[in-house]
Design a protein around this motif. Structure first.
Motif, mmCIF file in Angstrom:
data_model
loop_
_atom_site.group_PDB
_atom_site.id
_atom_site.type_symbol
_atom_site.label_atom_id
_atom_site.label_comp_id
_atom_site.label_asym_id
_atom_site.label_seq_id
_atom_site.Cartn_x
_atom_site.Cartn_y
_atom_site.Cartn_z
ATOM 1 N N LYS A 7 0.824 -1.214 0.000
ATOM 2 C CA LYS A 7 0.000 0.000 0.000
ATOM 3 C C LYS A 7 0.862 1.269 0.000
ATOM 4 O O LYS A 7 0.538 2.230 -0.681
ATOM 5 C CB LYS A 7 -0.975 -0.023 1.180
ATOM 6 C CG LYS A 7 -2.114 -1.041 0.957
ATOM 7 C CD LYS A 7 -3.054 -1.172 2.137
ATOM 8 C CE LYS A 7 -4.225 -2.107 1.790
ATOM 9 N NZ LYS A 7 -5.134 -2.331 2.933
ATOM 10 N N VAL A 8 1.958 1.280 0.747
ATOM 11 C CA VAL A 8 2.791 2.491 0.743
ATOM 12 C C VAL A 8 3.652 2.594 -0.519
ATOM 13 O O VAL A 8 4.136 3.668 -0.852
ATOM 14 C CB VAL A 8 3.705 2.623 1.997
ATOM 15 C CG1 VAL A 8 2.875 2.817 3.252
ATOM 16 C CG2 VAL A 8 4.652 1.448 2.137
ATOM 17 N N LEU A 9 3.831 1.483 -1.202
ATOM 18 C CA LEU A 9 4.581 1.537 -2.460
ATOM 19 C C LEU A 9 3.667 1.837 -3.651
ATOM 20 O O LEU A 9 4.133 1.971 -4.780
ATOM 21 C CB LEU A 9 5.309 0.210 -2.700
ATOM 22 C CG LEU A 9 6.548 -0.024 -1.826
ATOM 23 C CD1 LEU A 9 7.021 -1.463 -1.966
ATOM 24 C CD2 LEU A 9 7.665 0.948 -2.194
ATOM 25 N N GLY A 10 2.369 1.910 -3.396
ATOM 26 C CA GLY A 10 1.421 2.159 -4.490
ATOM 27 C C GLY A 10 1.198 0.930 -5.351
ATOM 28 O O GLY A 10 0.716 1.031 -6.469
ATOM 29 N N ARG A 11 1.557 -0.246 -4.824
ATOM 30 C CA ARG A 11 1.423 -1.482 -5.611
ATOM 31 C C ARG A 11 0.144 -2.248 -5.303
ATOM 32 O O ARG A 11 -0.137 -3.254 -5.959
ATOM 33 C CB ARG A 11 2.614 -2.406 -5.331
ATOM 34 C CG ARG A 11 3.935 -1.883 -5.839
ATOM 35 C CD ARG A 11 4.984 -2.966 -5.864
ATOM 36 N NE ARG A 11 5.161 -3.607 -4.566
ATOM 37 C CZ ARG A 11 6.342 -4.044 -4.101
ATOM 38 N NH1 ARG A 11 7.434 -3.889 -4.823
ATOM 39 N NH2 ARG A 11 6.422 -4.620 -2.936
ATOM 40 N N ALA A 12 -0.585 -1.815 -4.282
ATOM 41 C CA ALA A 12 -1.820 -2.513 -3.916
ATOM 42 C C ALA A 12 -2.813 -2.403 -5.068
ATOM 43 O O ALA A 12 -2.986 -1.335 -5.640
ATOM 44 C CB ALA A 12 -2.405 -1.897 -2.651
ATOM 45 N N PHE A 57 -6.471 -2.429 -6.609
ATOM 46 C CA PHE A 57 -7.907 -2.296 -6.414
ATOM 47 C C PHE A 57 -8.584 -2.681 -7.733
ATOM 48 O O PHE A 57 -7.908 -2.871 -8.744
ATOM 49 C CB PHE A 57 -8.232 -0.863 -5.999
ATOM 50 C CG PHE A 57 -7.563 -0.475 -4.696
ATOM 51 C CD1 PHE A 57 -8.218 -0.641 -3.496
ATOM 52 C CD2 PHE A 57 -6.253 0.013 -4.678
ATOM 53 C CE1 PHE A 57 -7.598 -0.319 -2.293
ATOM 54 C CE2 PHE A 57 -5.625 0.337 -3.483
ATOM 55 C CZ PHE A 57 -6.300 0.174 -2.279
#
Lengths: 769, 155
Positions: A31-36, A38
């Motif tokens: 989530k903090v790497l922007g890889r999550a 959605f």
């Protein structure tokens, strides 16, 4: 029960491995790497886009639908109407009152009539504009008072009252005759939009003949599967639902998940090509479910000692166009009517009423927000009339072990509200806090208490399932249908597993919920995700642990009782020298033919309930919360600022204190929004505030100071480590705490929320001290 | 229409429709999925990127306007010490829940700490005012930002 014995043994540990400690969430890195990922992140670029054609009228008959002009447009692939629905054209949750696509009449501005499937978003929007629907507008009902008048236009043929509820306990006549003071008033609570950051989304892929996969945002993959199958007229095993990481839900996506996924699925099945449906923000705010509005008439009395002698409560719930969750919402309000107090004489009536407005639905706090707003305002006013401290009056009536609820349910354990209230009063130095004036700004303090039943009501059976596999390398694969929505419940499950098995957290991988491979954990709602789902996880872990211990005991040459599992190793208790690492132990399980897979299943204990009187064991257990709030009101402008919040909650057992703190802060923020900021405006059934600009939710600037969360632990006997749900109760207690603080500051009671600056300013002009 | 700009330190050249938003250019044409579509109204901050080093809502900017300029998303800040500290503080401080607003909020927080290594709590609040988060209630993210400021080595 063997399970209880093992759990007791684990609970009596003096050194928990991960339970009770805050750990870094296993999903945080992505989530903090922007890889999550959605839902929208799964949709390939050239996927067909679905756009919903919606009624512009609050109430209208459909005379005809002409899709030809849309079909002639380049880019439009097909247009689907009710006649194209192969299964049943009905998607109501509790009652069959919600057509999937309307072909007879529409009941709110936004009611779906057709689906345009097009090559891209622009073509889909043009196509939707080109569909010609001939409407014959009908007179509409836009509030519950109108809807209940004789001869009112009917939203549904059976009448505007969708259902009623009732509780009779003791004698309110006797109770009120013993009262020294009696207060009676009306309390109105409005719609609230969830405003989850990720709008509703679904991506459907046809899988050859007779199978469709849908990836979407949701709270219950198995409910979505059921609704999609129902619309398609297919068997459950022809539908595969995958819950993508969901960008906030708060109840909303429990209702919207099925509605959105079924539309995308129909489009994909009909065109034979993948299709996506992603709401824009305006659609989400204007047409998706909202917190049900309610009007509560509340009469209560107390004797000289401050004992509440009777309550007489009348609840009118506004459904909007469809009942949706109203039967469960209204019942929750009815059952919790007294607030967390023991009251022997109670009369409660509820009715859920249809109007031609956007439909209500699930939202954090589920009915208990409106109810406690009324109940906790009343308690404060009784105290005021008696000249008694509001905390003192609460303590004289508060639920304790051995108390009975309004439904006459005996609360024999796990009742921590007295400790919550006492501790939060101490921490906030309640008794010495005084209203202060500084120029035009006045500071005031308020208190609110709450209780919230966990899982299903009225003794309806509830159960959950989970699975756990020990892989050959010692790593674990965990599956649950409980959804990650931001609240972290599946991570809580993993902690429970890690605690029981002695496995490192990083060795447990939580798989994405997928109805083709994930056990049915039932929905992520009713504050049950950790309590029920986590107990199924514990069951799976205990079963696997027993097998691991058996094999390890043999390898170590010691009795099973002497095997210790921790840090991914098995060893003899007190002799940490000789260890078997989990990869070695796993390999041995496989080689010996001992099953490395475990299916966990947990059903809540059987209970009793009488539907005639509304009395019995209603919810299996309750989470309790208390909040003290400091506000500052500017008497010149009416602007109210929540300055500081002291939260307390009886969580049973804190699986992760930091996660609980995050849940409480988030709930308080939504409570602040609900109480003083968020105002969904409608005119003639049209939502006038369909975005963040007009429907203003709290920003970072609206963040109060938080005192450290007071966590009270009164374990529940039938859940993993005694944990109870925590996501919902904090929003319930903070709402009346804010309004009680406003009253303390400026002597004004706003019984109609939201108490915006304009409302507060006007009320102060009408008469404040 | 060709758009030439610098994305995360690398020159890119992209053929895109004239009316395309920077948000769509990044997500659909260039596959930068950390940039989230939350409202397309310029109000929620989930699509925040740095344009010429300043945080902007990419849903409010036509792609044509970035011609010749520098656009930075969270991927481009991966190894920046400030971002490393922010990530650690967010993860350890419980500042991440659903994660949808997280990349945008981290971008705003990065820009703050880059320009102001020791912000006050109020400055932190102001910096992420445009990044709506519906999960956390902001308190833990704000704490994490201040913590990251302490952790970041002074230059």
């Amino acid at each position: 029960m063997r399970y209880d014995r093992i759990l007791e043994e684990l609970l009596n540990r003096d050194d928990f491995l991960v339970v009770g400690r805050s750990v870094v969430r296993t999903d945080a890195l992505d989530k903090v790497l922007g890889r999550a990922k959605f839902t929208a992140d799964y949709v390939p670029r050239d996927t067909a886009v679905v756009k919903v054609v919606r009624s512009p009228h609050p109430h209208a008959l459909i005379e005809g639908i002409n899709i030809e002009p849309a079909l002639e447009l380049p880019g439009v692939q097909t247009v689907l109407i009710a006649a194209d629905v192969p299964g049943e054209n009905q998607i109501g949750y509790a009652l069959p009152d919600q057509p999937f696509l309307n072909d007879v009449k529409t009941r709110f501005v936004g009611d779906p009539v057709a689906l345009v499937v097009a090559a891209d978003k622009g073509s889909a929007v043009e196509g939707a504009d080109a569909v010609r629907v001939k409407y014959s507008p009908l007179p509409s009902v836009l509030d519950t008072t109108d809807a209940l008048r004789d001869g009112a236009p009917l939203v549904h043929e059976g009448g505007n009252v969708a259902l009623t509820t009732k509780i009779r306990k003791g004698s309110i006549e006797e109770g009120f005759s013993e009262a020294e003071v009696v207060i009676e008033d009306l309390y109105d609570t409005p719609y609230q939009d969830h405003m989850y950051m990720e709008p509703e989304a679904a991506y459907a892929i046809p899988e050859g003949s007779g199978k469709v996969t849908v990836i979407g945002g949701m709270q219950s993959p198995f409910l979505v599967r059921e609704k999609v199958a129902h619309i398609l007229g297919w068997d459950l095993n022809q539908v595969r639902i995958i819950q993508a990481l969901t960008g906030g839900a708060f109840g909303g996506k429990d209702d919207m998940g099925p509605l959105v996924c079924a539309k995308a699925a129909l489009a994909a099945v009909k065109t034979g090509k993948p299709a996506s449906l992603i709401f824009d923000r305006e659609e989400s705010v204007a047409y998706s479910n909202k917190r049900f509005p309610a009007r509560i008439k509340y009469k209560s009395g107390a004797d000289k000692e401050g004992r509440i002698t009777a309550i007489d409560v009348d609840i009118t719930l506004e459904c909007g166009a469809f009942a949706n969750r109203a039967p469960f919402w209204l019942w929750r309000q009815t059952a919790h009517a007294a607030g967390p107090y023991e009251v022997h004489n109670a009369s409660v009536d509820g009715r859920a009423v249809y109007t031609n407005k956007v439909f209500g639905g699930s939202f954090r706090g589920f009915g208990d927000v409106a109810l406690h707003f009324a109940a906790e305002s009343q308690v404060d006013r009784l105290a005021g009339e008696l000249g008694m401290d509001p905390v003192e009056l609460r303590l004289r009536n508060i639920l304790k072990p051995g108390s009975r609820t309004t439904c006459d349910q005996l609360l024999d354990h796990s009742v921590g509200i007295e400790e919550c209230l006492t501790k939060v009063a101490e921490a906030s130095r309640w008794s010495s806090q005084k209203r202060k004036r500084n120029g035009s700004r006045v500071t005031g303090f308020g208190v609110g208490c709450a209780y919230h039943g966990i899982s299903t009501s009225r003794s309806t059976p509830d159960w959950s399932a989970a699975s756990l596999i020990l892989n050959q390398d010692g790593s674990m694969t965990y599956r649950t249908g409980i959804c990650e929505l931001g609240q972290g419940a599946p991570i809580g499950h993993a902690k429970i597993v890690a605690e029981i098995i002695g496995a490192p957290m990083e060795s447990i991988r939580i798989e994405v919920p997928d109805t083709d491979s994930t056990p049915n954990a039932k929905p992520t709602h009713g504050s049950r995700g950790l309590m029920l789902g986590g107990t199924a996880a514990a069951d799976a872990a205990i079963k696997l642990r027993e097998r691991m211990v058996r094999v390890a005991a043999d390898m170590l040459g010691c009795p099973e009782g002497e095997v210790d599992l921790r840090d991914g190793k098995a060893s003899k208790k007190g002799e940490p020298g000789e260890t078997i690492r989990f990869p070695e132990l796993a390999e041995e399980l496989y080689n010996r033919g001992v099953s490395p897979a475990s299916y966990g299943f947990y059903a809540s204990p059987k209970r009793y309930f009488d539907p005639e009187t509304g009395l019995g064991v209603n919810y299996s257990v309750y989470t309790f919360a208390a909040s003290v709030v400091e506000v500052e009101v500017d008497t010149e402008t009416g602007v109210c600022e929540v300055v500081k919040v002291w939260p307390a909650m009886d969580v049973g057992k804190a699986i992760d204190p930091l996660v609980i703190e995050g849940q409480i802060h988030g709930a308080v923020s939504q409570g602040i929004g609900f109480t003083i900021m968020e105002h969904l405006k409608l005119k003639d059934g049209v939502v006038l505030t369909p975005g963040f600009k007009d429907y203003v939710v709290p920003s970072a600037l609206d963040t109060p100071e938080y005192a450290p969360t007071i966590i009270v632990e009164e374990p529940y006997q039938h859940s993993a480590f005694g944990a109870k749900g925590v996501g919902e109760p904090a929003i319930i207690s903070v709402v009346p705490a804010i309004t009680n603080a406003i009253y303390d500051a400026v002597g004004v009671r706003l019984n109609m929320l939201p108490a915006t600056a304009e409302m507060l300013h006007a009320a102060m002009r009408r008469g404040a001290r | 229409m060709m758009v030439d700009f610098v994305l995360n330190g690398r020159a890119v050249s992209c053929d895109a429709p004239a009316n395309i938003l920077l948000l769509d250019l990044l997500r659909s044409e260039l596959g930068v999925l950390s940039v989230k579509r939350g409202c397309e109204q310029g109000e929620c901050g989930a699509c925040t990127v740095l344009l010429g080093g300043r945080p902007v809502n990419s849903c409010m900017i036509l792609a044509a306007r970035v011609e010749g300029r520098s656009v930075t998303t969270i991927e481009g800040l991966r190894d920046e010490p400030i971002m490393v500290a922010l990530r650690k503080a967010f993860m350890e401080g419980g500042a991440v829940q659903c994660g949808f607003c997280t990349p945008g909020m981290l971008i705003s927080a990065y820009a703050l700490l880059r320009d102001n290594p020791s912000p006050t709590p109020h400055e932190a609040k102001t910096a992420i005012e445009g990044n709506i988060c519906r999960c956390t209630g902001y308190a833990l993210p704000l704490e994490a930002i201040l913590k990251a400021a302490e952790m970041t080595p002074a230059e």
